[in-house]
Design a protein around this motif. Structure first.
Motif, PDB file in Angstrom:
ATOM      1  N   PHE A   1       0.752  -1.317   0.084  1.00  0.00           N
ATOM      2  CA  PHE A   1      -0.142  -0.132  -0.265  1.00  0.00           C
ATOM      3  C   PHE A   1       0.398   1.092   0.243  1.00  0.00           C
ATOM      4  O   PHE A   1       1.752   1.803   1.229  1.00  0.00           O
ATOM      5  N   PHE A   2       0.562   2.198  -1.502  1.00  0.00           N
ATOM      6  CA  PHE A   2       1.135   3.602  -1.545  1.00  0.00           C
ATOM      7  C   PHE A   2       0.644   4.859  -1.234  1.00  0.00           C
ATOM      8  O   PHE A   2      -0.308   4.380  -2.067  1.00  0.00           O
ATOM      9  N   VAL A   3       0.728   5.011  -0.282  1.00  0.00           N
ATOM     10  CA  VAL A   3       0.113   6.274  -0.081  1.00  0.00           C
ATOM     11  C   VAL A   3       0.018   7.734  -0.677  1.00  0.00           C
ATOM     12  O   VAL A   3       1.992   7.718  -1.468  1.00  0.00           O
ATOM     13  N   PHE A   4      -0.660   8.364  -1.302  1.00  0.00           N
ATOM     14  CA  PHE A   4       0.249   9.543  -1.932  1.00  0.00           C
ATOM     15  C   PHE A   4      -1.472  10.668  -1.732  1.00  0.00           C
ATOM     16  O   PHE A   4      -0.784  11.823  -2.469  1.00  0.00           O
ATOM     17  N   ASP A   5      -2.344  10.413  -0.820  1.00  0.00           N
ATOM     18  CA  ASP A   5      -2.468  11.575  -0.358  1.00  0.00           C
ATOM     19  C   ASP A   5      -3.365  11.407   1.179  1.00  0.00           C
ATOM     20  O   ASP A   5      -3.580  10.516   1.299  1.00  0.00           O
ATOM     21  N   ILE A   6      -3.564  12.832   2.031  1.00  0.00           N
ATOM     22  CA  ILE A   6      -4.158  12.292   3.324  1.00  0.00           C
ATOM     23  C   ILE A   6      -4.529  13.616   3.424  1.00  0.00           C
ATOM     24  O   ILE A   6      -4.769  14.736   3.296  1.00  0.00           O
ATOM     25  N   ARG A   7      -6.185  13.287   3.152  1.00  0.00           N
ATOM     26  CA  ARG A   7      -7.476  14.104   3.414  1.00  0.00           C
ATOM     27  C   ARG A   7      -8.071  14.474   4.889  1.00  0.00           C
ATOM     28  O   ARG A   7      -8.629  13.416   5.594  1.00  0.00           O
ATOM     29  N   TYR A   8      -8.742  15.687   5.214  1.00  0.00           N
ATOM     30  CA  TYR A   8      -9.407  14.842   6.420  1.00  0.00           C
ATOM     31  C   TYR A   8     -10.863  15.048   5.710  1.00  0.00           C
ATOM     32  O   TYR A   8     -11.566  15.261   4.800  1.00  0.00           O
ATOM     33  N   LYS A   9     -11.399  14.338   6.345  1.00  0.00           N
ATOM     34  CA  LYS A   9     -13.030  13.199   6.508  1.00  0.00           C
ATOM     35  C   LYS A   9     -13.808  14.409   5.674  1.00  0.00           C
ATOM     36  O   LYS A   9     -14.038  14.344   4.261  1.00  0.00           O
ATOM     37  N   ASP A  10     -14.409  15.389   6.219  1.00  0.00           N
ATOM     38  CA  ASP A  10     -15.942  15.589   6.235  1.00  0.00           C
ATOM     39  C   ASP A  10     -15.855  16.668   4.738  1.00  0.00           C
ATOM     40  O   ASP A  10     -16.143  17.112   4.165  1.00  0.00           O
ATOM     41  N   THR A  11     -14.131  17.518   5.113  1.00  0.00           N
ATOM     42  CA  THR A  11     -13.867  18.596   3.791  1.00  0.00           C
ATOM     43  C   THR A  11     -13.265  18.155   2.605  1.00  0.00           C
ATOM     44  O   THR A  11     -13.665  18.438   1.770  1.00  0.00           O
ATOM     45  N   GLY A  12     -12.518  17.337   2.791  1.00  0.00           N
ATOM     46  CA  GLY A  12     -12.470  16.414   1.403  1.00  0.00           C
ATOM     47  C   GLY A  12     -11.029  17.538   1.323  1.00  0.00           C
ATOM     48  O   GLY A  12     -10.672  17.207   0.289  1.00  0.00           O
ATOM     49  N   GLN A  13     -10.642  18.707   2.319  1.00  0.00           N
ATOM     50  CA  GLN A  13      -9.838  19.495   2.390  1.00  0.00           C
ATOM     51  C   GLN A  13      -7.737  18.370   2.300  1.00  0.00           C
ATOM     52  O   GLN A  13      -7.680  17.639   3.389  1.00  0.00           O
ATOM     53  N   ALA A  14      -7.285  18.375   1.386  1.00  0.00           N
ATOM     54  CA  ALA A  14      -5.540  17.839   1.218  1.00  0.00           C
ATOM     55  C   ALA A  14      -4.724  18.280   2.254  1.00  0.00           C
ATOM     56  O   ALA A  14      -4.197  19.379   1.981  1.00  0.00           O
ATOM     57  N   ILE A  15      -3.502  17.667   3.060  1.00  0.00           N
ATOM     58  CA  ILE A  15      -2.514  17.964   3.527  1.00  0.00           C
ATOM     59  C   ILE A  15      -1.751  18.276   2.671  1.00  0.00           C
ATOM     60  O   ILE A  15      -1.438  17.462   1.350  1.00  0.00           O
ATOM     61  N   PRO A  16      -0.941  19.337   2.581  1.00  0.00           N
ATOM     62  CA  PRO A  16       0.116  19.541   1.465  1.00  0.00           C
ATOM     63  C   PRO A  16       0.929  18.830   1.359  1.00  0.00           C
ATOM     64  O   PRO A  16       1.474  17.805   2.358  1.00  0.00           O
ATOM     65  N   VAL A  17       1.442  18.520   0.259  1.00  0.00           N
ATOM     66  CA  VAL A  17       2.820  17.776  -0.236  1.00  0.00           C
ATOM     67  C   VAL A  17       3.758  17.197   0.791  1.00  0.00           C
ATOM     68  O   VAL A  17       3.575  16.491   1.377  1.00  0.00           O
ATOM     69  N   THR A  18       4.513  18.408   1.105  1.00  0.00           N
ATOM     70  CA  THR A  18       5.666  18.285   2.469  1.00  0.00           C
ATOM     71  C   THR A  18       5.245  17.527   3.564  1.00  0.00           C
ATOM     72  O   THR A  18       5.295  16.266   4.145  1.00  0.00           O
TER      73      THR A  18
ATOM     74  N   GLN B   1       4.613   5.380   0.138  1.00  0.00           N
ATOM     75  CA  GLN B   1       4.774   6.081  -0.084  1.00  0.00           C
ATOM     76  C   GLN B   1       4.764   5.874  -0.852  1.00  0.00           C
ATOM     77  O   GLN B   1       5.967   5.538  -1.902  1.00  0.00           O
ATOM     78  N   ALA B   2       4.057   7.104  -2.736  1.00  0.00           N
ATOM     79  CA  ALA B   2       4.344   6.284  -4.261  1.00  0.00           C
ATOM     80  C   ALA B   2       5.824   8.189  -3.698  1.00  0.00           C
ATOM     81  O   ALA B   2       6.018   8.788  -3.056  1.00  0.00           O
ATOM     82  N   ARG B   3       6.779   7.659  -4.827  1.00  0.00           N
ATOM     83  CA  ARG B   3       8.198   8.132  -5.240  1.00  0.00           C
ATOM     84  C   ARG B   3       7.934   9.517  -5.118  1.00  0.00           C
ATOM     85  O   ARG B   3       6.888  10.488  -6.559  1.00  0.00           O
ATOM     86  N   LEU B   4       8.331  10.364  -4.222  1.00  0.00           N
ATOM     87  CA  LEU B   4       8.584  11.661  -4.838  1.00  0.00           C
ATOM     88  C   LEU B   4       9.898  12.648  -5.701  1.00  0.00           C
ATOM     89  O   LEU B   4      10.451  11.831  -5.049  1.00  0.00           O
ATOM     90  N   PHE B   5       9.734  12.329  -7.297  1.00  0.00           N
ATOM     91  CA  PHE B   5      10.344  12.827  -7.759  1.00  0.00           C
ATOM     92  C   PHE B   5      11.240  14.278  -7.593  1.00  0.00           C
ATOM     93  O   PHE B   5      12.256  14.105  -7.898  1.00  0.00           O
ATOM     94  N   GLY B   6      10.953  15.278  -7.035  1.00  0.00           N
ATOM     95  CA  GLY B   6      11.494  16.366  -6.489  1.00  0.00           C
ATOM     96  C   GLY B   6      10.548  17.478  -6.812  1.00  0.00           C
ATOM     97  O   GLY B   6       9.069  17.540  -7.165  1.00  0.00           O
ATOM     98  N   GLU B   7      10.752  19.220  -6.235  1.00  0.00           N
ATOM     99  CA  GLU B   7       9.883  20.101  -6.758  1.00  0.00           C
ATOM    100  C   GLU B   7      10.176  20.954  -7.902  1.00  0.00           C
ATOM    101  O   GLU B   7      11.888  20.747  -7.444  1.00  0.00           O
ATOM    102  N   PHE B   8       9.708  21.258  -9.004  1.00  0.00           N
ATOM    103  CA  PHE B   8      10.733  21.775 -10.324  1.00  0.00           C
ATOM    104  C   PHE B   8       9.922  23.315  -9.840  1.00  0.00           C
ATOM    105  O   PHE B   8       8.657  22.866  -9.896  1.00  0.00           O
ATOM    106  N   ALA B   9      10.598  24.529 -10.212  1.00  0.00           N
ATOM    107  CA  ALA B   9      10.375  25.134 -11.152  1.00  0.00           C
ATOM    108  C   ALA B   9       9.513  25.100 -12.369  1.00  0.00           C
ATOM    109  O   ALA B   9      10.051  24.055 -12.920  1.00  0.00           O
ATOM    110  N   ILE B  10       8.085  25.833 -12.065  1.00  0.00           N
ATOM    111  CA  ILE B  10       7.144  26.102 -13.155  1.00  0.00           C
ATOM    112  C   ILE B  10       8.064  25.780 -14.539  1.00  0.00           C
ATOM    113  O   ILE B  10       7.816  24.927 -15.789  1.00  0.00           O
ATOM    114  N   SER B  11       9.179  27.448 -14.763  1.00  0.00           N
ATOM    115  CA  SER B  11      10.036  27.012 -16.398  1.00  0.00           C
ATOM    116  C   SER B  11      10.649  25.853 -16.074  1.00  0.00           C
ATOM    117  O   SER B  11      11.196  25.594 -17.926  1.00  0.00           O
ATOM    118  N   GLU B  12      10.933  25.044 -15.385  1.00  0.00           N
ATOM    119  CA  GLU B  12      12.094  23.774 -15.903  1.00  0.00           C
ATOM    120  C   GLU B  12      10.802  22.410 -15.951  1.00  0.00           C
ATOM    121  O   GLU B  12      11.137  21.042 -16.195  1.00  0.00           O
TER     122      GLU B  12
END
Lengths: 388, 388
Positions: B174-191, B204-215
């Protein structure tokens, strides 16, 4: 009885003529499955959807209270595996006749008020096809046989529907492949029909021959391989007496050409259209017991026929070009141009007609048919929208 | 108020909890868009079809008149052209997080009556997944955070839905890729979500990294090429804060593998399934500005992924074999076997379970899922029936 504003026929008489109950005919009208043609053809109706015992596209002509029926061309079912399909479909007879299935569009021709008229498969009176058949067919057959309908394929590059250059035709020709009696829909046997067509000077779909059932699939496979190389479509296999239903079988190359044409407008290409053509390739590959190399060639052909036109469409839209279908038509009677444009517009198409150019005693007109859906979708993707 | 025999909730209270009017909830029930689970889960309901403001597969739990909502996993939209899609979808932010999209099946896990339960995408409580998560996840996270839902991918060969060997997993993980609050559905930020999952020892699903939009699109393209070579599926591109909607982008190889799997059962393969995968290939080929050779490789790959499994199916059926989907499951609790079989049967599947074999403290069971439609259609063609 209710009054249907679009339909002005005498429902009781029409129902009696078609051997329907008046309430059945009323039901068909209520469901808007009986539609009226326009202009001087406004006493000609066509059946849409599935009316009982009535092929789709069947036409009802109202001669001021007496009626005439022009049956739709029956759908010809397709062999997926040729050998078992021939044996199963023609069990009980010894011989089948094999004729070419040409790649054009299907029209029915009758005489009407002293002129020929041409119906498309759906039962519309097509102004362009109607003008063309005046020049392509002589009417004398109908003087001798007023009770027949001539079914044929309009083939060649100059038409709005299916433009093919593989038949060595410069403009448009009409090839007879079936003649039936108007009211019953009964087809004339193959030899008799070909003699009749010959006698009146009609062009005909090629007859490859009559083959014993035992050798038919082998012979047809050879024919299909040859037709495929020439980019032609396939064959229709018939009971010479036209009692059993004909079946059709087509070439992989033609199948892939269809896809190539369709995927230029990938977003209009029907899901079923794609699926059915893909499945034919699978069955033919199995039946032909292809080598690994032949199989890979087929896979490449299939893949290219889908992706190449699609990629080219994206490239064109990106470069600022809006893709469209272009075709050329040719008429002798200049009035037909406007008539045909408004016909296409009534069918819901968005078309741009260029200025007619005179060639001898005819006019040649280039037409562009716009395909909004694929242009819009491609632009949206290029602008970064998501698929769904 | 009307009495709905299958639905035993207090409609007024439930409607109030979900911020719907009672009549709206009644309408959803009337349309049979609220369905009840079975057995010990019969106080758990799921929304089917499109309820307003409610993701498909949303689950409503009735704790004797007080309610709990587990929102369905929101559909992630797909980039067809990566570069413009990244720019358009994440305009206004500078950085995107790129995580692996793994090829398994999507489950949501919550704590329920002191145990973990796993919902499939549609909101069913899957007995097999539920048994497995007991062994794969520790419960302590829910003691500390009772208000969360863990979204993850069940990946590996031992499952009834999507069996993949490309992740080096022997059974199922089982690989976690998202955690959310039950009633609102709001997702917890990635980090924050990754730290939380790390803290409780989740894969967890692998994080390849955080990239600037431009690249980003350039970097993601490199990642996609590498993942493709390994037979993996693709990536999900996320706003690190999880405010903007994530988008997904996948590898051609994975796309073609899907088709290869689907066309073994060509007559069950959806028309839309085929079409959507074909279209992805066209866009990727365009965006990657492929050479003629690379393009032909892609066309061949696409063609083969459709025709090879189909041809093999016809060959097998001809030789007397009936094709089926085979998979293996593994349980610790032997009672789950029957529970899971009746679950699949309730979903309308025809399955054959072999005798369980004991391996250590677990049971391994081989299961065959029969696909009647493709078997029947292939047999019919081999017997000479016509397609249509």
């Amino acid at each position: 009885m209710r009054y249907y504003p679009q339909i002005e026929i005498d429902i009781e008489k029409a129902a009696e003529f078609m051997e329907l109950t008046p309430s059945k005919l009323e039901e068909i009208i209520e469901k808007r499955n009986l539609k009226r043609n326009w202009d001087e053809y406004n006493n000609i109706y066509r059946f849409e959807g599935h009316a009982p015992h009535m092929e789709d596209g069947t036409v009802l002509i109202d001669h001021h209270g007496s009626f005439e029926l022009v049956r739709g061309f029956p759908k010809i079912k397709r062999a997926m595996l040729l050998e078992p399909a021939v044996k199963e479909s023609f069990s009980g007879i010894d011989i089948v006749a094999v004729e070419e299935k040409m790649n054009g569009y299907n029209v029915r021709v009758i005489e009407y008020n002293g002129k020929l008229i041409a119906f498309t498969r759906s039962g519309h009176v097509c102004p362009y096809s109607t003008e063309r058949v005046q020049n392509l067919l002589k009417m004398d057959i109908f003087a001798d046989h007023p009770d027949i309908v001539i079914y044929g394929e309009m083939v060649g590059p100059e038409n709005p529907y299916v433009q093919k250059h593989v038949y060595g035709i410069d403009s448009l020709e009409f090839f007879v492949f079936d003649i039936r009696y108007k009211d019953t829909g009964q087809a004339i046997p193959v030899t008799e029909r070909r003699e009749l067509a010959e006698r009146y000077g009609f062009k005909q779909a090629r007859l490859f021959g009559e083959f014993a059932i035992s050798e038919a699939s082998e012979r047809i496979t050879e024919i299909i391989r040859e037709l495929g190389k020439k980019g032609r479509e396939g064959v229709v296999i018939k009971d010479p007496k036209m009692v059993l239903q004909p079946i059709k079988y087509t070439c992989s190359e033609s199948n892939c050409n269809d896809l190539r044409q369709a995927f230029k407008f990938y977003n209009e290409a029907g899901r079923d259209y794609l699926f059915s053509r893909v499945v034919r390739e699978g069955f033919q590959s199995y039946e032909w017991k292809e080598s690994e190399e032949e199989f890979r060639e087929r896979c490449l052909r299939l893949g290219e026929s889908i992706l190449r036109p699609m990629k080219s469409t994206i490239e064109q839209v990106e470069s600022g070009v809006r893709i469209s279908d272009e075709f050329r038509i040719r008429v002798r009677d200049r009035n037909i141009i406007d008539r045909f444009r408004s016909y296409l517009e009534r069918l819901g198409l968005y078309v741009i007609f260029e200025e007619p150019e005179k060639e001898g005693d005819e006019y040649v007109i280039n037409v562009r048919k716009m395909n909004k859906s694929t242009n819009d979708k491609t632009l949206a993707m290029l602008e970064g929208q998501l698929w769904s």
